[in-house]
Design a protein around this motif. Structure first.
Motif, PDB file in Angstrom:
ATOM      1  N   ARG A 240      34.430  34.048  52.069  1.00  0.00           N
ATOM      2  CA  ARG A 240      34.723  35.467  51.976  1.00  0.00           C
ATOM      3  C   ARG A 240      33.417  36.254  51.962  1.00  0.00           C
ATOM      4  O   ARG A 240      32.350  35.707  51.608  1.00  0.00           O
ATOM      5  CB  ARG A 240      35.537  35.808  50.724  1.00  0.00           C
ATOM      6  CG  ARG A 240      34.860  35.456  49.402  1.00  0.00           C
ATOM      7  CD  ARG A 240      35.340  36.361  48.261  1.00  0.00           C
ATOM      8  NE  ARG A 240      34.812  37.702  48.403  1.00  0.00           N
ATOM      9  CZ  ARG A 240      35.413  38.805  48.012  1.00  0.00           C
ATOM     10  NH1 ARG A 240      36.579  38.736  47.419  1.00  0.00           N
ATOM     11  NH2 ARG A 240      34.837  39.993  48.183  1.00  0.00           N
TER      12      ARG A 240
ATOM     13  N   LYS B   2      46.004  42.021  48.461  1.00  0.00           N
ATOM     14  CA  LYS B   2      45.787  42.059  47.020  1.00  0.00           C
ATOM     15  C   LYS B   2      46.855  42.925  46.364  1.00  0.00           C
ATOM     16  O   LYS B   2      47.307  43.923  46.951  1.00  0.00           O
ATOM     17  CB  LYS B   2      44.410  42.677  46.718  1.00  0.00           C
ATOM     18  CG  LYS B   2      43.223  41.884  47.242  1.00  0.00           C
ATOM     19  CD  LYS B   2      42.879  40.776  46.286  1.00  0.00           C
ATOM     20  CE  LYS B   2      41.519  40.200  46.514  1.00  0.00           C
ATOM     21  NZ  LYS B   2      40.505  40.715  45.605  1.00  0.00           N
TER      22      LYS B   2
ATOM     23  N   LYS C  71      33.045  47.937  51.816  1.00  0.00           N
ATOM     24  CA  LYS C  71      33.391  47.770  50.409  1.00  0.00           C
ATOM     25  C   LYS C  71      34.034  49.016  49.812  1.00  0.00           C
ATOM     26  O   LYS C  71      33.510  50.118  49.959  1.00  0.00           O
ATOM     27  CB  LYS C  71      32.122  47.455  49.591  1.00  0.00           C
ATOM     28  CG  LYS C  71      31.463  46.132  49.920  1.00  0.00           C
ATOM     29  CD  LYS C  71      32.392  44.940  49.716  1.00  0.00           C
ATOM     30  CE  LYS C  71      32.898  44.806  48.285  1.00  0.00           C
ATOM     31  NZ  LYS C  71      33.825  43.634  48.166  1.00  0.00           N
TER      32      LYS C  71
ATOM     33  N   ALA D 110      43.010  45.821  46.573  1.00  0.00           N
ATOM     34  CA  ALA D 110      43.892  46.382  45.552  1.00  0.00           C
ATOM     35  C   ALA D 110      44.013  47.900  45.685  1.00  0.00           C
ATOM     36  O   ALA D 110      45.097  48.469  45.523  1.00  0.00           O
ATOM     37  CB  ALA D 110      43.351  46.018  44.169  1.00  0.00           C
ATOM     38  N   ARG D 111      42.899  48.538  46.002  1.00  0.00           N
ATOM     39  CA  ARG D 111      42.907  50.006  46.080  1.00  0.00           C
ATOM     40  C   ARG D 111      43.641  50.524  47.303  1.00  0.00           C
ATOM     41  O   ARG D 111      43.892  51.719  47.412  1.00  0.00           O
ATOM     42  CB  ARG D 111      41.460  50.527  46.041  1.00  0.00           C
ATOM     43  CG  ARG D 111      40.827  50.319  44.676  1.00  0.00           C
ATOM     44  CD  ARG D 111      39.303  50.299  44.726  1.00  0.00           C
ATOM     45  NE  ARG D 111      38.774  49.896  43.423  1.00  0.00           N
ATOM     46  CZ  ARG D 111      38.696  48.623  43.008  1.00  0.00           C
ATOM     47  NH1 ARG D 111      39.092  47.630  43.771  1.00  0.00           N
ATOM     48  NH2 ARG D 111      38.219  48.355  41.807  1.00  0.00           N
TER      49      ARG D 111
ATOM     50  N   ARG E 153      45.275  39.667  41.488  1.00  0.00           N
ATOM     51  CA  ARG E 153      43.860  39.841  41.114  1.00  0.00           C
ATOM     52  C   ARG E 153      43.683  40.608  39.798  1.00  0.00           C
ATOM     53  O   ARG E 153      42.625  41.129  39.508  1.00  0.00           O
ATOM     54  CB  ARG E 153      43.111  40.513  42.249  1.00  0.00           C
ATOM     55  CG  ARG E 153      43.808  41.697  42.846  1.00  0.00           C
ATOM     56  CD  ARG E 153      43.695  42.992  42.065  1.00  0.00           C
ATOM     57  NE  ARG E 153      42.350  43.526  42.114  1.00  0.00           N
ATOM     58  CZ  ARG E 153      41.769  44.180  41.099  1.00  0.00           C
ATOM     59  NH1 ARG E 153      42.439  44.406  39.975  1.00  0.00           N
ATOM     60  NH2 ARG E 153      40.541  44.636  41.211  1.00  0.00           N
TER      61      ARG E 153
ATOM     62  N   GLN F  12      41.474  41.179  54.745  1.00  0.00           N
ATOM     63  CA  GLN F  12      41.880  41.408  53.360  1.00  0.00           C
ATOM     64  C   GLN F  12      42.206  42.882  53.188  1.00  0.00           C
ATOM     65  O   GLN F  12      41.456  43.743  53.627  1.00  0.00           O
ATOM     66  CB  GLN F  12      40.716  41.006  52.457  1.00  0.00           C
ATOM     67  CG  GLN F  12      40.933  41.301  50.988  1.00  0.00           C
ATOM     68  CD  GLN F  12      39.772  40.756  50.149  1.00  0.00           C
ATOM     69  OE1 GLN F  12      39.190  39.719  50.473  1.00  0.00           O
ATOM     70  NE2 GLN F  12      39.419  41.455  49.104  1.00  0.00           N
TER      71      GLN F  12
HETATM   72  C1  PEP Z   1      37.123  42.140  46.636  1.00  0.00           C
HETATM   73  O1  PEP Z   1      37.802  41.115  46.819  1.00  0.00           O
HETATM   74  O2  PEP Z   1      35.918  42.203  46.909  1.00  0.00           O
HETATM   75  C2  PEP Z   1      37.764  43.324  46.039  1.00  0.00           C
HETATM   76  C3  PEP Z   1      37.214  44.533  46.133  1.00  0.00           C
HETATM   77  O3  PEP Z   1      38.895  43.025  45.400  1.00  0.00           O
HETATM   78  P1  PEP Z   1      40.035  43.977  44.808  1.00  0.00           P
HETATM   79  O4  PEP Z   1      40.543  44.781  45.953  1.00  0.00           O
HETATM   80  O5  PEP Z   1      41.022  43.018  44.249  1.00  0.00           O
HETATM   81  O6  PEP Z   1      39.377  44.829  43.744  1.00  0.00           O
END
Ligand code: PEP
Ligand code: MN
Length: 271
Positions: A55, A140, A60, A114-115, A170, A111
């Motif tokens: 990963r 997530k 980000k 979560a947000r 998560r 991916q």
């Molecule tokens: C991640 O996996 O880097 C991440 C930001 O995860 P999450 O969306 O679960 O906070």
């Protein structure tokens, strides 16, 4: 709406090899692709530990606009160059529908963080973009989302034609402050009872501290999870993002042995 009554049963395929019967999949790697040197060293750790999926975030979703936002397109290039040269497959986050095509060129699994779990435009766009392809999606759970909302979010992807959807628990936000989030292992079991989707666990973001990652990983195997996504870094203290939760090389190397008896008890092989 009650998901059981509504008959939602999201169609899982996972024919892309990310999840297979009898296997317990471990995806590992740094939070973020920081540089060629950093990602190569961290990806070599993942390869050395015998895992097949690395990963690394290029885009980000940071809480603060002043935090490092990832290398973007440059990060994607590093991700694909390094992972392919090592024979690894990669997982990276998509934030913007406009980037989906490019991300699919560079990574095997997208991916949705979560947000963005309830970003319906993104869910639909990813679903239609990956339709008919071998690409997978790790969705997530939003940290304030119910299991029902999470499953319905997955349904947005599959309704748009996406297959190979994997749910990822998560951690959710609770009153507890000793961990970053509270890992909700019951949600893993509930989601598996309600759908035929594979469910993996991310103990790194849940705990926010590396000392809890291995014990929570063992618990995840026992809670019927199909795999893990863990953060690891060749120099955890120097990580530009989520330094406190990244596993160093020895811990990543030891994870497989720590999981083995639990995986065996569940009839799984750690891959
Ligand atoms: C991640 O996996 O880097 C991440 C930001 O995860 P999450 O969306 O679960 O906070
Ligand atoms: Mn992270």
């Amino acid at each position: 709406m009650d998901i059981i009554e509504s008959g939602v049963k999201t169609g899982a395929k996972s024919g892309n090899g990310l999840i297979r019967p009898g296997a317990f999949r471990v995806i590992a790697g740094p939070c973020t692709v920081e540089s060629h040197k950093q990602f190569e060293a961290s990806a070599k750790m993942v390869q050395g530990a015998g895992y097949e999926y690395v990963r690394g975030g290029a885009f980000k979703p940071r809480t603060s606009p002043y935090s490092f936002q990832g290398l973007g397109k440059e990060g994607l290039k590093i991700l694909s160059e390094v992972s392919r040269s090592l024979g690894l497959k990669s997982v990276t986050e998509v934030l913007d529908p406009a980037d989906i095509g490019l991300i699919m060129e560079h990574a095997e699994v997208l991916q949705i963080g979560a947000r963005n779990m309830a970003n319906f435009a993104l869910l639909k766009a990813v679903g239609s973009a990956i339709a008919g392809s071998d690409h997978g999606v790790v969705l997530k759970r939003g940290f304030a989302a119910t299991v029902e909302e999470w499953i319905l979010a997955a349904e947005y992807i599959t309704a748009a034609g996406g297959e190979n959807v994997v749910l990822c628990e998560r951690g959710i936000r609770t009153f507890e402050t000793s961990t970053r989030f509270t890992l909700d292992l019951s949600a893993v079991i509930v989601a598996k009872r309600l759908t035929d989707l594979p469910v993996i666990v991310d103990p790194s973001h849940a705990a926010g501290r590396r000392d809890l990652v291995v014990p929570l990983s063992k618990a995840s195997v026992a809670a019927e999870a199909d795999g893990l996504m863990v953060e690891s870094h060749h120099e955890p203290q120097a990580a530009l993002c989520d330094a406190e939760q990244a596993l160093p090389v020895e811990a990543l190397m030891g994870l497989r042995e720590s999981l083995r008896p639990f995986a065996e008890a569940m009839g799984r092989e750690v891959v």
